[in-house]
Design a protein around this motif. Structure first.
Motif, PDB file in Angstrom:
ATOM      1  N   LYS A  14      58.730  45.401  79.195  1.00 43.49           N
ATOM      2  CA  LYS A  14      58.553  46.769  79.317  1.00 43.49           C
ATOM      3  C   LYS A  14      59.098  47.331  78.149  1.00 43.49           C
ATOM      4  O   LYS A  14      58.851  48.360  77.512  1.00 43.49           O
ATOM      5  N   ASP A  15      60.335  46.922  77.438  1.00 45.45           N
ATOM      6  CA  ASP A  15      61.058  47.398  76.147  1.00 45.45           C
ATOM      7  C   ASP A  15      60.180  47.044  75.043  1.00 45.45           C
ATOM      8  O   ASP A  15      59.710  46.028  74.878  1.00 45.45           O
ATOM      9  N   GLN A  16      59.662  48.394  74.350  1.00 46.66           N
ATOM     10  CA  GLN A  16      58.977  48.114  73.118  1.00 46.66           C
ATOM     11  C   GLN A  16      59.968  48.434  71.937  1.00 46.66           C
ATOM     12  O   GLN A  16      60.808  49.468  71.832  1.00 46.66           O
ATOM     13  N   PHE A  17      59.533  47.932  70.545  1.00 48.36           N
ATOM     14  CA  PHE A  17      60.166  48.328  69.437  1.00 48.36           C
ATOM     15  C   PHE A  17      59.204  48.418  68.429  1.00 48.36           C
ATOM     16  O   PHE A  17      58.314  47.643  68.199  1.00 48.36           O
ATOM     17  N   PRO A  18      59.515  49.366  67.585  1.00 51.65           N
ATOM     18  CA  PRO A  18      58.617  49.741  66.423  1.00 51.65           C
ATOM     19  C   PRO A  18      58.814  48.543  65.584  1.00 51.65           C
ATOM     20  O   PRO A  18      59.975  47.848  65.215  1.00 51.65           O
ATOM     21  N   ILE A  19      57.681  48.094  64.737  1.00 56.92           N
ATOM     22  CA  ILE A  19      57.591  47.245  63.901  1.00 56.92           C
ATOM     23  C   ILE A  19      56.265  47.403  63.150  1.00 56.92           C
ATOM     24  O   ILE A  19      55.539  47.864  63.360  1.00 56.92           O
ATOM     25  N   HIS A  20      56.221  46.806  61.886  1.00 58.65           N
ATOM     26  CA  HIS A  20      55.411  47.164  61.036  1.00 58.65           C
ATOM     27  C   HIS A  20      54.039  46.192  61.513  1.00 58.65           C
ATOM     28  O   HIS A  20      54.388  44.970  61.899  1.00 58.65           O
ATOM     29  N   LYS A  21      53.155  46.531  61.191  1.00 55.00           N
ATOM     30  CA  LYS A  21      51.745  45.842  61.847  1.00 55.00           C
ATOM     31  C   LYS A  21      51.531  44.818  61.136  1.00 55.00           C
ATOM     32  O   LYS A  21      51.198  43.747  61.950  1.00 55.00           O
ATOM     33  N   ILE A  22      51.954  44.350  60.079  1.00 55.61           N
ATOM     34  CA  ILE A  22      51.490  43.182  59.633  1.00 55.61           C
ATOM     35  C   ILE A  22      52.590  42.153  60.140  1.00 55.61           C
ATOM     36  O   ILE A  22      52.265  40.839  60.283  1.00 55.61           O
ATOM     37  N   CYS A  23      53.926  42.377  60.183  1.00 55.83           N
ATOM     38  CA  CYS A  23      54.831  41.695  60.849  1.00 55.83           C
ATOM     39  C   CYS A  23      54.555  41.243  62.177  1.00 55.83           C
ATOM     40  O   CYS A  23      54.586  40.114  62.828  1.00 55.83           O
ATOM     41  N   HIS A  24      54.191  42.318  63.269  1.00 56.15           N
ATOM     42  CA  HIS A  24      53.699  42.150  64.462  1.00 56.15           C
ATOM     43  C   HIS A  24      52.687  41.085  64.645  1.00 56.15           C
ATOM     44  O   HIS A  24      52.529  40.199  65.330  1.00 56.15           O
ATOM     45  N   ARG A  25      51.572  41.334  63.468  1.00 49.98           N
ATOM     46  CA  ARG A  25      50.495  40.256  63.731  1.00 49.98           C
ATOM     47  C   ARG A  25      50.832  39.064  63.590  1.00 49.98           C
ATOM     48  O   ARG A  25      50.379  38.049  63.978  1.00 49.98           O
ATOM     49  N   LYS A  26      51.558  39.054  62.544  1.00 51.45           N
ATOM     50  CA  LYS A  26      52.256  37.542  62.093  1.00 51.45           C
ATOM     51  C   LYS A  26      52.889  36.779  63.162  1.00 51.45           C
ATOM     52  O   LYS A  26      52.673  35.583  63.506  1.00 51.45           O
ATOM     53  N   ILE A  27      53.865  37.642  64.058  1.00 52.62           N
ATOM     54  CA  ILE A  27      54.576  37.008  65.165  1.00 52.62           C
ATOM     55  C   ILE A  27      53.394  36.393  66.067  1.00 52.62           C
ATOM     56  O   ILE A  27      53.462  35.341  66.563  1.00 52.62           O
ATOM     57  N   HIS A  28      52.546  37.211  66.610  1.00 55.27           N
ATOM     58  CA  HIS A  28      51.583  36.798  67.443  1.00 55.27           C
ATOM     59  C   HIS A  28      50.286  35.863  66.937  1.00 55.27           C
ATOM     60  O   HIS A  28      49.976  35.236  67.682  1.00 55.27           O
ATOM     61  N   SER A  29      50.449  35.580  65.621  1.00 61.59           N
ATOM     62  CA  SER A  29      49.540  34.634  64.883  1.00 61.59           C
ATOM     63  C   SER A  29      50.451  33.297  65.063  1.00 61.59           C
ATOM     64  O   SER A  29      49.787  32.136  64.990  1.00 61.59           O
ATOM     65  N   VAL A  30      51.575  33.225  65.260  1.00 66.66           N
ATOM     66  CA  VAL A  30      52.452  32.115  65.209  1.00 66.66           C
ATOM     67  C   VAL A  30      52.625  31.621  66.545  1.00 66.66           C
ATOM     68  O   VAL A  30      52.939  30.292  66.845  1.00 66.66           O
ATOM     69  N   PHE A  31      53.180  32.406  67.406  1.00 69.27           N
ATOM     70  CA  PHE A  31      53.583  31.998  68.766  1.00 69.27           C
ATOM     71  C   PHE A  31      52.753  32.358  69.672  1.00 69.27           C
ATOM     72  O   PHE A  31      52.127  33.291  69.928  1.00 69.27           O
ATOM     73  N   VAL A  51      58.999  29.617  59.622  1.00 68.86           N
ATOM     74  CA  VAL A  51      57.519  30.478  59.349  1.00 68.86           C
ATOM     75  C   VAL A  51      57.821  31.961  59.176  1.00 68.86           C
ATOM     76  O   VAL A  51      57.611  32.644  58.244  1.00 68.86           O
ATOM     77  N   ILE A  52      58.706  32.516  60.140  1.00 70.98           N
ATOM     78  CA  ILE A  52      58.855  34.028  60.162  1.00 70.98           C
ATOM     79  C   ILE A  52      59.694  34.325  59.104  1.00 70.98           C
ATOM     80  O   ILE A  52      59.459  35.219  58.506  1.00 70.98           O
ATOM     81  N   ARG A  53      60.714  33.608  58.956  1.00 70.97           N
ATOM     82  CA  ARG A  53      61.854  33.750  57.846  1.00 70.97           C
ATOM     83  C   ARG A  53      60.909  33.938  56.391  1.00 70.97           C
ATOM     84  O   ARG A  53      61.135  34.618  55.659  1.00 70.97           O
ATOM     85  N   ASN A  54      60.214  32.906  56.270  1.00 67.13           N
ATOM     86  CA  ASN A  54      59.472  32.720  54.853  1.00 67.13           C
ATOM     87  C   ASN A  54      58.547  33.911  54.657  1.00 67.13           C
ATOM     88  O   ASN A  54      58.357  34.301  53.548  1.00 67.13           O
TER      89      ASN A  54
END
Length: 79
Positions: A14-31, A51-54
């Protein structure tokens, strides 16, 4: 800006956190959603993944407002 669920909505997060769009998309493209639930449900765990750190190091050098399409989720592993 997007909003990210550290525990995926699929798994009742349920908890949501603001994140830059490009970072959000990267997370969901990796995991996968299951990987996010089991292993990467904290900011610390996400940042420790190579991958995320890089990606963070790379995007930090870009100008404010930078956006580029992220590769599709074809690289995801099945959990």
């Amino acid at each position: 800006m997007d909003r990210h669920h550290l525990i995926p909505k699929t798994f009742k997060g349920k908890d949501q956190f603001p994140i830059h769009k490009i970072c959000h998309r990267k997370i969901h493209s990796v995991f996968t959603e299951r990987e996010l639930l089991r292993e990467y449900h904290t900011w610390e765990a996400l940042r420790e993944h190579e991958v995320i750190r890089n990606f963070i190091n790379w995007v930090a050098k870009k100008p404010s407002g930078f956006y580029s399409r992220t590769q599709t989720a074809g690289r995801k592993r099945t959990a």
